[in-house]
Design an enzyme around this catalytic site. Sequence first.
Site, PDB file in Angstrom:
ATOM      1  N   LYS A  73      -6.916   3.236  -3.471  1.00 34.00           N
ATOM      2  CA  LYS A  73      -7.359   3.197  -2.067  1.00 34.00           C
ATOM      3  C   LYS A  73      -7.603   4.619  -1.594  1.00 34.00           C
ATOM      4  CE  LYS A  73      -5.333   1.887   2.426  1.00 34.00           C
ATOM      5  NZ  LYS A  73      -4.230   1.174   3.100  1.00 34.00           N
ATOM      6  N   ASP A  85       0.858  -1.177   0.000  1.00 31.92           N
ATOM      7  CA  ASP A  85       0.000   0.000   0.000  1.00 31.92           C
ATOM      8  C   ASP A  85       0.899   1.233   0.000  1.00 31.92           C
ATOM      9  OD1 ASP A  85      -1.727  -2.121   0.589  1.00 31.92           O
ATOM     10  OD2 ASP A  85      -3.040  -0.862   1.818  1.00 31.92           O
ATOM     11  N   LYS A 117     -10.176   0.001  -2.668  1.00 36.08           N
ATOM     12  CA  LYS A 117     -10.099  -0.245  -1.234  1.00 36.08           C
ATOM     13  C   LYS A 117     -10.401   1.035  -0.457  1.00 36.08           C
ATOM     14  CE  LYS A 117      -6.911  -1.513   2.509  1.00 36.08           C
ATOM     15  NZ  LYS A 117      -5.563  -1.954   2.888  1.00 36.08           N
TER      16      LYS A 117
END
Lengths: 317, 288
Positions: free
Chosen positions: A213, A148, A249
């Site tokens: 995300k 991430d 996400k």
Amino acid sequence: MLRPLMPTGPSPSSFRRLLDKIGPVDCVGIEERVAKYTTRSIKKASKLWGLRTAVSMLDLTTLEGKDTPGKVASLCRKALRPHEAADIPSTAAVCVYPSMVRHAKQHVADTNVKVASVATAFPSGQTPLKARLAEVRAAVADGADEIDMVINRGAFLAGGFAEVQDEIAAVLAACGDAALKVILEVSELETYDNIRAASFLAMAVIREGDFIKTSTGKTSLNATLGNNQVMLEAIRDFYLDTGIAIGMKPAGGIRTAKQALQFLVAVKETLGDAWLTNERYRFGASSLLNDLLRQIEKEKTGAYQAPYYFSEAAESY
Amino acid sequence: MPRLPITKTPKVYVGGAFLRSESSRVYPVKDAAGNFFANIPQCTRKDLRNAVEAAAKAGPGWAKRTAYNRGQIIYRLGEMLEARAGELAAAIRLGGASKAAAAKEVAATVDRLIYYAGWADKYEQVLGNVNPVAAPYFNFTVTEPMGIVGVIAPDEAPLLALLTLLAPALTSGNTVVALASTTQPYPAIVLGEMLATSDLPGGVVNLLTGFRKELVPTFATHTHLRAIAAVANADERKALAVGAADSVKRTHFIKAEEKHGWFADPAQSLYAIRDFLEFKTTWHPIGA
């Protein structure tokens, strides 16, 4: 002689050009659309399905300065077997800091729970690119299945779109086979237009199966249905344009099962069933899991459950 | 020029706020003469669930306050009731009570609050213990509040009975979710407004109105309620007892079939406080 001041802030022309290409966001339309998601009535079997699916989409997260190998170990056990009931799936992944990757990997190796790690000087991203790339390589070497990363919001807001994309591409190269999730940190992007623009910048670089995300969870405003919707529509438009399916996400601020179901409604109604899988949709959360388990138990038994029947209840009252 | 009538929308007091039922349902109550008086929220099991969440949130803070401070706050609640005694009496008279009877019920309610306010920092001295043991230990027993207590109030003495059930649980640091009388809910609505101005933190006392048959099953099965104090008929007692057995909660029943002396002295007691306490015994080693 006085020289004219240089314009400061984002370069209007480059942003305008980008928006012309991808189209702006209809703010009022988005707000109205997502307000409708909270009115859907999801009961009984479909609710149970939704709750179980949400469990399987979780990136069970611990991102604190006080994380220890022991805490990560218990997080991993929780991810593998969230509840004693056999019909509860394991979560999609555990999400930890890079230094905890090797500890997490010991516990979930050879299972379907992946290890995700927030690299690139999470959450601010304010270190030299070289250091961020080294962090990514170290996490991948330790066994991270997913990385991430945070985008360079400073560069984005200053209009340096190429710089943002180059950095994402560099991180992607450092990831190797690990999947990449690009954190836009929506609260620092400030407008829906910016969120859409940043989504397209990221999607143009990353691969099928990678994610965009919403947030780090470390700022005041995190994933909302509105932010989520803007990004889902960006993913849809990008998919219709290129045929490349990008995952999504939302992270931070999703604490209740009810919220999770509303996010799933958004996915179903914007992207369809193909995205209702943990290959393409994830929740970044920690306390959400216990509420999901609590609501699943409520659906099964008919009795409202006390939070202290589930692990990690903060209050004993 | 005559003024337009300003009528109050009765709302339930939950989590420190005045709410309608999540279902938006209401039911009418009439005054003693049979005229429509107001629409009262018809709360659902989801309202009960939300009230329990509010009580859970408020609980640790309320339990951590010093006993002295809890006593002060309950006394303050008594002051609020005393100052608005006329309004409460008028609410009770909707059910047909005489002026004198209503005034008597309000006075008894205030006295009952003052009684428990006094006990707040004293019950521990009576109920706690230093226990003699034949070993080198300092052995002592202290009390702790149970958690969230469910209260189901009767139609008789709608204000006094509600507070008689609620106050002892409150005194020791429990939080309360109470269902007011179905036929005479208005005193509880007015009481909510006094709770809101009494320094009692929001969520410590939550008052619901509605139908017993809709809410009793949820009171019975909700696992987060640690105890139930209910005035209930035989069927309700059975439902509550079965649910309580599943969720391991304590029950205190007063039989609805029998007349209960709400005004009498035995209705208030130290042992009513004890009913909602857990006892913790500690063995502390001492040197030889």
